[in-house]
Design an enzyme around this catalytic site. Structure first.
Site, PDB file in Angstrom:
ATOM      1  N   LYS A  52       0.822  -1.222   0.000  1.00 33.68           N
ATOM      2  CA  LYS A  52       0.000   0.000   0.000  1.00 33.68           C
ATOM      3  C   LYS A  52       0.851   1.266   0.000  1.00 33.68           C
ATOM      4  O   LYS A  52       0.398   2.310  -0.460  1.00 33.68           O
ATOM      5  CB  LYS A  52      -0.930   0.012   1.207  1.00 33.68           C
ATOM      6  CG  LYS A  52      -1.951  -1.086   1.130  1.00 33.68           C
ATOM      7  CD  LYS A  52      -3.284  -0.645   1.641  1.00 33.68           C
ATOM      8  CE  LYS A  52      -4.336  -1.578   1.098  1.00 33.68           C
ATOM      9  NZ  LYS A  52      -5.645  -1.041   1.070  1.00 33.68           N
ATOM     10  N   LYS A  98      -5.865  -9.504  -5.635  1.00 31.97           N
ATOM     11  CA  LYS A  98      -7.142  -9.808  -4.970  1.00 31.97           C
ATOM     12  C   LYS A  98      -8.199  -8.750  -5.292  1.00 31.97           C
ATOM     13  O   LYS A  98      -7.868  -7.582  -5.533  1.00 31.97           O
ATOM     14  CB  LYS A  98      -6.941  -9.942  -3.462  1.00 31.97           C
ATOM     15  CG  LYS A  98      -6.762  -8.640  -2.722  1.00 31.97           C
ATOM     16  CD  LYS A  98      -7.015  -8.803  -1.219  1.00 31.97           C
ATOM     17  CE  LYS A  98      -6.981  -7.430  -0.572  1.00 31.97           C
ATOM     18  NZ  LYS A  98      -7.831  -7.208   0.535  1.00 31.97           N
ATOM     19  N   LYS A 133     -12.193  -3.568  -2.241  1.00 34.48           N
ATOM     20  CA  LYS A 133     -13.200  -2.514  -2.405  1.00 34.48           C
ATOM     21  C   LYS A 133     -12.587  -1.147  -2.637  1.00 34.48           C
ATOM     22  O   LYS A 133     -13.246  -0.254  -3.128  1.00 34.48           O
ATOM     23  CB  LYS A 133     -14.190  -2.504  -1.244  1.00 34.48           C
ATOM     24  CG  LYS A 133     -13.632  -2.313   0.134  1.00 34.48           C
ATOM     25  CD  LYS A 133     -14.791  -2.229   1.109  1.00 34.48           C
ATOM     26  CE  LYS A 133     -14.632  -3.129   2.308  1.00 34.48           C
ATOM     27  NZ  LYS A 133     -13.428  -2.910   3.098  1.00 34.48           N
TER      28      LYS A 133
HETATM   29  N1  AQP Z   1     -10.631 -10.685  -2.308  1.00 33.10           N
HETATM   30  C1  AQP Z   1     -10.941 -11.204  -1.122  1.00 33.10           C
HETATM   31  N2  AQP Z   1     -11.165 -12.527  -1.002  1.00 33.10           N
HETATM   32  C2  AQP Z   1     -11.490 -13.061   0.212  1.00 33.10           C
HETATM   33  N3  AQP Z   1     -11.616 -12.322   1.340  1.00 33.10           N
HETATM   34  C3  AQP Z   1     -11.417 -10.995   1.257  1.00 33.10           C
HETATM   35  N4  AQP Z   1     -11.458 -10.001   2.161  1.00 33.10           N
HETATM   36  C4  AQP Z   1     -11.162  -8.830   1.549  1.00 33.10           C
HETATM   37  N5  AQP Z   1     -10.929  -9.028   0.243  1.00 33.10           N
HETATM   38  C5  AQP Z   1     -11.063 -10.368   0.031  1.00 33.10           C
HETATM   39  C6  AQP Z   1     -11.798 -10.183   3.567  1.00 33.10           C
HETATM   40  O1  AQP Z   1     -12.873  -9.299   3.865  1.00 33.10           O
HETATM   41  C7  AQP Z   1     -12.762  -8.843   5.219  1.00 33.10           C
HETATM   42  C8  AQP Z   1     -12.848  -7.334   5.247  1.00 33.10           C
HETATM   43  O2  AQP Z   1     -11.651  -6.804   4.697  1.00 33.10           O
HETATM   44  P1  AQP Z   1     -11.350  -5.329   4.281  1.00 33.10           P
HETATM   45  O3  AQP Z   1     -12.312  -4.413   4.914  1.00 33.10           O
HETATM   46  O4  AQP Z   1      -9.886  -5.094   4.441  1.00 33.10           O
HETATM   47  O5  AQP Z   1     -11.681  -5.438   2.716  1.00 33.10           O
HETATM   48  P2  AQP Z   1     -11.011  -5.013   1.361  1.00 33.10           P
HETATM   49  O6  AQP Z   1     -12.057  -5.198   0.311  1.00 33.10           O
HETATM   50  O7  AQP Z   1      -9.734  -5.707   1.169  1.00 33.10           O
HETATM   51  O8  AQP Z   1     -10.837  -3.460   1.588  1.00 33.10           O
HETATM   52  P3  AQP Z   1      -9.739  -2.460   1.201  1.00 33.10           P
HETATM   53  O9  AQP Z   1     -10.090  -1.149   1.793  1.00 33.10           O
HETATM   54  O10 AQP Z   1      -9.466  -2.494  -0.262  1.00 33.10           O
HETATM   55  O11 AQP Z   1      -8.574  -3.040   2.007  1.00 33.10           O
HETATM   56  P4  AQP Z   1      -7.187  -3.676   1.749  1.00 33.10           P
HETATM   57  O12 AQP Z   1      -6.826  -3.430   0.308  1.00 33.10           O
HETATM   58  O13 AQP Z   1      -6.404  -2.923   2.766  1.00 33.10           O
HETATM   59  O14 AQP Z   1      -7.270  -5.115   2.102  1.00 33.10           O
HETATM   60  C9  AQP Z   1     -11.422  -9.379   5.729  1.00 33.10           C
HETATM   61  O15 AQP Z   1     -11.655 -10.545   6.493  1.00 33.10           O
HETATM   62  C10 AQP Z   1     -10.664  -9.720   4.480  1.00 33.10           C
HETATM   63  O16 AQP Z   1      -9.727 -10.751   4.703  1.00 33.10           O
END
Ligand code: AQP
Length: 327
Positions: free
Chosen positions: A111, A192, A195
């Site tokens: 990041k 991955k 969001k």
């Molecule tokens: N692609 C994914 N596949 C499976 N599990 C996932 N999680 C996130 N992406 C995947 C799981 O969802 C939960 C919430 O995680 P988050 O709020 O960190 O979600 P995000 O979509 O990954 O959000 P961001 O803001 O883009 O965060 P970063 O990039 O920092 O991860 C968690 O249990 C996560 O494992």
């Protein structure tokens, strides 16, 4: 009953990976464990946020958790910033973690790489995550595979604190699903689905029009060799579709692969399964959105329940650390 804790950041609209990797298991766990689920708004602050959007996203996320099936009569659903002990214990965890340990976190490296502004919070955020978990004597943390390293750190911090100050924290276990632990971006199957990533065609949003979601699955990147096989390393695009279909239909992806000879029918069935998974959530969300006060009231109750657990734990931590008792 074992204690389960997990959180999700209000950083954008919830995507299919969140649902399959984490949220659906939250719903299952609430019936067999004492579960706490948290909208981790303080974590969202590691990158600059628009205040109005953050407020709206946090509320919508809580509503979505209800729509997915979190039952506030069974589980404790709350917003992280409503329980100030998270931030207080986070400082203690920052002082328990070594600089080198935090520097090794791959998510921080990813990041911060090339970012215009890297906050101190982005660096220390795994300490806040450890605090979230340890505050509630959590036994198990259902998360996607991307959180594995942060969970390991939370365990190490619990063990280190316990060794220094006496038994204080339960050492938590990560619970990572066997299928869809890492749902990949449909256009870039080497990264991955996320969001906050800007990949509209590769990301399926839980609340987007079903036709759009179906179109995205049908246009997912695969490869040219034409063979349907579950092999995430060599065939990431096809394996991602099999994992999504498997998670939506509760079937092993490798077994599913034997049923297909061509990509077209696999995409069609995956699109159909995604549509069937999202439709009832969207319906329930629309019903809940008609009464916004309802979600706010449930979050107030949830915060009270969480505070009743967090306050005595934090009092014990202060005492263990030698912080002078208040009056
Ligand atoms: N692609 C994914 N596949 C499976 N599990 C996932 N999680 C996130 N992406 C995947 C799981 O969802 C939960 C919430 O995680 P988050 O709020 O960190 O979600 P995000 O979509 O990954 O959000 P961001 O803001 O883009 O965060 P970063 O990039 O920092 O991860 C968690 O249990 C996560 O494992």
């Amino acid at each position: 009953m074992p204690r389960v804790f997990s959180g999700i950041k209000p950083t954008g609209p919830v995507q299919l990976g969140n649902l399959l990797g984490a949220l659906r298991r939250w719903v299952d766990d609430q019936h067999t464990a004492d579960s706490l689920y948290c909208v981790v708004d303080l974590h969202a602050l590691t990158v600059p946020q628009d205040p109005d959007i953050l407020r709206r996203t946090s509320e919508e996320l809580a509503r979505l958790l209800l729509a997915v099936g979190i039952d506030p009569d069974v589980a404790t659903l709350f917003v992280q910033s409503h329980v100030p002990e998270h931030a207080e214990l986070s400082w203690v965890m920052e002082c328990t973690a070594a600089f080198g340990e935090l520097r090794r976190m791959t998510q921080f490296k990813d990041k911060s790489d090339g970012a215009d502004f890297v906050s101190g919070g982005l660096f220390t955020y795994p300490a806040l995550m450890a605090a979230d978990i340890l505050l509630y004597d959590t036994d198990r943390v259902p998360v996607g595979d991307d959180q594995r390293q942060h969970l390991e750190l939370a365990r190490d911090l619990a063990l280190r604190f316990n060794a220094r100050y006496g038994d204080t924290f339960v050492v938590p276990e990560a619970s990572i699903p066997t299928v869809a632990a890492r749902v990949m971006d449909l256009q870039h199957p080497d990264r991955k689905m996320s969001k906050s990533e800007d990949s509209p065609q590769g990301t399926i949003l839980v609340l987007e029009p079903i036709d759009d979601a179906v179109r995205k699955v049908r246009r997912a990147v695969t490869d040219n060799d034409g063979e349907v096989r579950y092999d995430p390393e060599h065939k990431p695009g096809v394996s991602n579709l099999l994992a999504i279909l498997g998670a939506c239909t509760d079937t092993d992806p490798a077994t599913l692969a034997e049923r297909y000879e061509q990509y077209g029918p696999l995409k069609a069935d995956t699109a159909e399964a995604v549509a069937a998974t999202l439709a009832p959530i969207q319906k329930r969300y629309a019903e809940l959105a008609a009464d916004p006060g309802h979600t706010a009231a449930l979050l107030r109750q949830g915060a009270e329940k969480a505070r009743a657990m967090a306050e005595p734990k934090m009092a014990l931590v202060r005492q263990r650390l030698g912080l002078l008792a208040r009056g």
